[in-house]
Write a protein that holds these residues in place. Structure first.
Motif, PDB file in Angstrom:
ATOM      1  N   PHE A  70      -3.805   2.829  -9.796  1.00 48.91           N
ATOM      2  CA  PHE A  70      -2.646   2.842  -8.518  1.00 48.91           C
ATOM      3  C   PHE A  70      -1.100   2.714  -9.222  1.00 48.91           C
ATOM      4  O   PHE A  70      -0.317   3.384  -8.601  1.00 48.91           O
ATOM      5  CB  PHE A  70      -3.015   1.509  -7.973  1.00 48.91           C
TER       6      PHE A  70
ATOM      7  N   SER B 121      -1.863   7.999   1.219  1.00 51.07           N
ATOM      8  CA  SER B 121      -2.857   8.680   0.382  1.00 51.07           C
ATOM      9  C   SER B 121      -3.256   9.891   0.838  1.00 51.07           C
ATOM     10  O   SER B 121      -2.860  10.144   2.125  1.00 51.07           O
ATOM     11  CB  SER B 121      -4.117   7.647   0.094  1.00 51.07           C
TER      12      SER B 121
ATOM     13  N   GLN C 174      -9.449   1.841  -3.032  1.00 50.53           N
ATOM     14  CA  GLN C 174      -8.577   1.095  -4.210  1.00 50.53           C
ATOM     15  C   GLN C 174      -8.744   2.051  -5.442  1.00 50.53           C
ATOM     16  O   GLN C 174      -9.623   2.807  -5.769  1.00 50.53           O
ATOM     17  CB  GLN C 174      -9.686   0.236  -4.598  1.00 50.53           C
ATOM     18  N   LEU C 175      -7.529   1.940  -5.926  1.00 49.91           N
ATOM     19  CA  LEU C 175      -7.305   3.173  -7.232  1.00 49.91           C
ATOM     20  C   LEU C 175      -7.166   2.118  -8.424  1.00 49.91           C
ATOM     21  O   LEU C 175      -6.249   1.242  -8.389  1.00 49.91           O
ATOM     22  CB  LEU C 175      -6.391   3.931  -6.875  1.00 49.91           C
TER      23      LEU C 175
ATOM     24  N   LEU D  14       1.218   8.440  -2.724  1.00 49.78           N
ATOM     25  CA  LEU D  14       0.914   8.925  -3.923  1.00 49.78           C
ATOM     26  C   LEU D  14       1.372  10.052  -4.357  1.00 49.78           C
ATOM     27  O   LEU D  14       2.025  10.877  -3.659  1.00 49.78           O
ATOM     28  CB  LEU D  14      -0.823   9.293  -3.833  1.00 49.78           C
TER      29      LEU D  14
ATOM     30  N   SER E 193       0.897  -1.165   0.057  1.00 46.24           N
ATOM     31  CA  SER E 193      -0.105  -0.009   0.083  1.00 46.24           C
ATOM     32  C   SER E 193       0.841   1.081   0.069  1.00 46.24           C
ATOM     33  O   SER E 193       2.119   1.290   0.214  1.00 46.24           O
ATOM     34  CB  SER E 193      -0.963   0.124   1.230  1.00 46.24           C
TER      35      SER E 193
ATOM     36  N   ALA F 137       1.042   5.671  -7.895  1.00 45.57           N
ATOM     37  CA  ALA F 137       1.910   5.417  -6.633  1.00 45.57           C
ATOM     38  C   ALA F 137       3.318   5.643  -6.693  1.00 45.57           C
ATOM     39  O   ALA F 137       4.041   5.160  -7.945  1.00 45.57           O
ATOM     40  CB  ALA F 137       1.687   3.924  -6.325  1.00 45.57           C
TER      41      ALA F 137
ATOM     42  N   GLN G  44      -4.118  -1.331  -4.936  1.00 48.11           N
ATOM     43  CA  GLN G  44      -4.345  -1.595  -6.401  1.00 48.11           C
ATOM     44  C   GLN G  44      -6.178  -1.969  -6.296  1.00 48.11           C
ATOM     45  O   GLN G  44      -6.500  -2.491  -5.368  1.00 48.11           O
ATOM     46  CB  GLN G  44      -3.546  -2.673  -6.595  1.00 48.11           C
ATOM     47  N   HIS G  45      -6.729  -1.591  -7.408  1.00 44.63           N
ATOM     48  CA  HIS G  45      -8.346  -1.828  -7.365  1.00 44.63           C
ATOM     49  C   HIS G  45      -8.430  -3.222  -7.501  1.00 44.63           C
ATOM     50  O   HIS G  45      -7.746  -3.999  -7.981  1.00 44.63           O
ATOM     51  CB  HIS G  45      -8.845  -0.949  -8.689  1.00 44.63           C
TER      52      HIS G  45
ATOM     53  N   ALA H  14      -3.707   3.835  -0.080  1.00 52.33           N
ATOM     54  CA  ALA H  14      -4.386   3.615  -1.195  1.00 52.33           C
ATOM     55  C   ALA H  14      -3.872   2.146  -1.680  1.00 52.33           C
ATOM     56  O   ALA H  14      -2.703   1.907  -1.465  1.00 52.33           O
ATOM     57  CB  ALA H  14      -3.999   4.537  -2.314  1.00 52.33           C
TER      58      ALA H  14
END
Length: 324
Positions: A116, A73, A112-113, A129, A70, A120, A97-98, A95
């Motif tokens: 990402f 964020s 979740q992005l 981020l 992670s 990142a 990963q989706h 944040a």
């Protein structure tokens, strides 16, 4: 052991069980450190090297180690990048990963992005981020419109990113809350409105009432003596054709004597150079129709051939004055 100590120092005294084992130590060592209270458990498999409350930085490192892979964020990412943020205690925003499922932990919020990988900075210390993505997330969840503007304007004014990069980042967040507002804010910031007050003046006073478009953030010489420049100033808004300046003061409780002297000097410099200096704060800008009427009359008196137009408000002062 030396490598683990260096890692702990870099991570504000926080270390994970996995890092200890990767450094060549064993489970017996970890249990001994916990038993002696040289390490204290923060999360499952995450420890800090002291007893007592954790600092914000330690809470952030503990959260990152709680969820390997992670990144920090929102406000946490901006703070880690060296930008000044609200100093009050706050949750840790991360944040990932989706599509990644994570267990909930009190005091930690995980977003979740889909973008990402591009957003990142995994190799940064701490991982976080990029500034533009972090600022957009802060703005999208801000308490109000002005706070959202401030989140965007602050990172641009500090030179941490640009409006172009923010617009590029915004394209990677198609479902971001307040996306339409943020696009509008970025257009206004690009036009030079560098604070919530400046944006409100641009949108609610100047644009909504058909006033001429002023130049913004104009850096110019204020005073010259015997060919030597003694003073430079940045004018918030300049109506060049009419030689009118609008200074917007967003500070609350603006009563300090030194501030008043500085304002007086700026106005004096403007008068000496043949300019008229107007000054407005929050109270005037929030009474937008009345301010538009005042500015419009001043501009007309100094050569503007146009006329202020009423805004959408039924109670607009400009409309009532036109009907009188």
């Amino acid at each position: 052991m030396d490598s683990l100590l260096r890692l702990q120092r870099r991570q504000a005294g926080v270390v994970s069980r996995g890092q200890a084992l990767s450094a060549g130590l064993d489970a017996v060592f970890v249990e001994r450190m916990l038993r002696r209270r040289e390490w204290v458990r923060v999360h499952d498999g995450v420890y800090v090297d002291h007893t007592g409350p954790l600092s914000q930085r330690q809470r952030e490192w503990a959260a990152l180690l709680r969820y390997p892979g992670s990144v920090l964020s929102a406000q946490a990412a901006l703070s880690a990048a060296g930008l000044q943020v609200d100093g009050r205690p706050r949750r840790v925003d991360l944040a990932v990963q989706h599509g990644r499922r994570v267990a909930r932990t009190p005091g930690i919020a995980v977003t979740q992005l889909r973008c990402f990988e591009s957003a990142a900075l995994l190799e940064a210390s701490p991982p976080r981020l990029r500034v533009e993505h972090a600022a957009l997330l802060v703005a999208s969840t801000a308490a109000g419109e002005d706070a959202a503007v401030a989140a965007i304007a602050d990172v641009v004014r500090e030179g941490a990113t640009t409006t172009d990069r923010l617009l590029g980042a915004l394209a990677a967040h198609p479902r971001l809350p307040r996306r339409a507002l943020l696009r509008e804010v970025l257009a206004d910031v690009a036009a030079g409105a560098q604070s919530p007050l400046e944006r409100r003046y641009l949108r609610d006073v100047e644009r909504a009432h058909g006033l001429p478009r002023g130049e913004r953030q104009v850096r110019e010489v204020a005073r010259v003596v015997e060919g030597e420049v003694l003073r430079w100033v940045v004018r918030d808004v300049r109506y060049r054709g009419q030689r009118v300046l609008m200074e917007l003061d967003g500070r609350l409780g603006h009563t300090a004597a030194l501030d008043r002297w500085d304002d007086l000097q700026r106005d004096l410099d403007a008068a000496v150079n043949g300019d008229m200096s107007l000054r407005a704060g929050w109270q005037q800008v929030l009474d937008r129709c009345r301010l538009a009427s005042v500015v419009g009359r001043v501009l007309q008196a100094r050569g503007w051939a146009g006329t202020p137009v009423p805004c959408r408000s039924d109670a607009c002062v400009v409309r009532s004055e036109a009907a009188a």
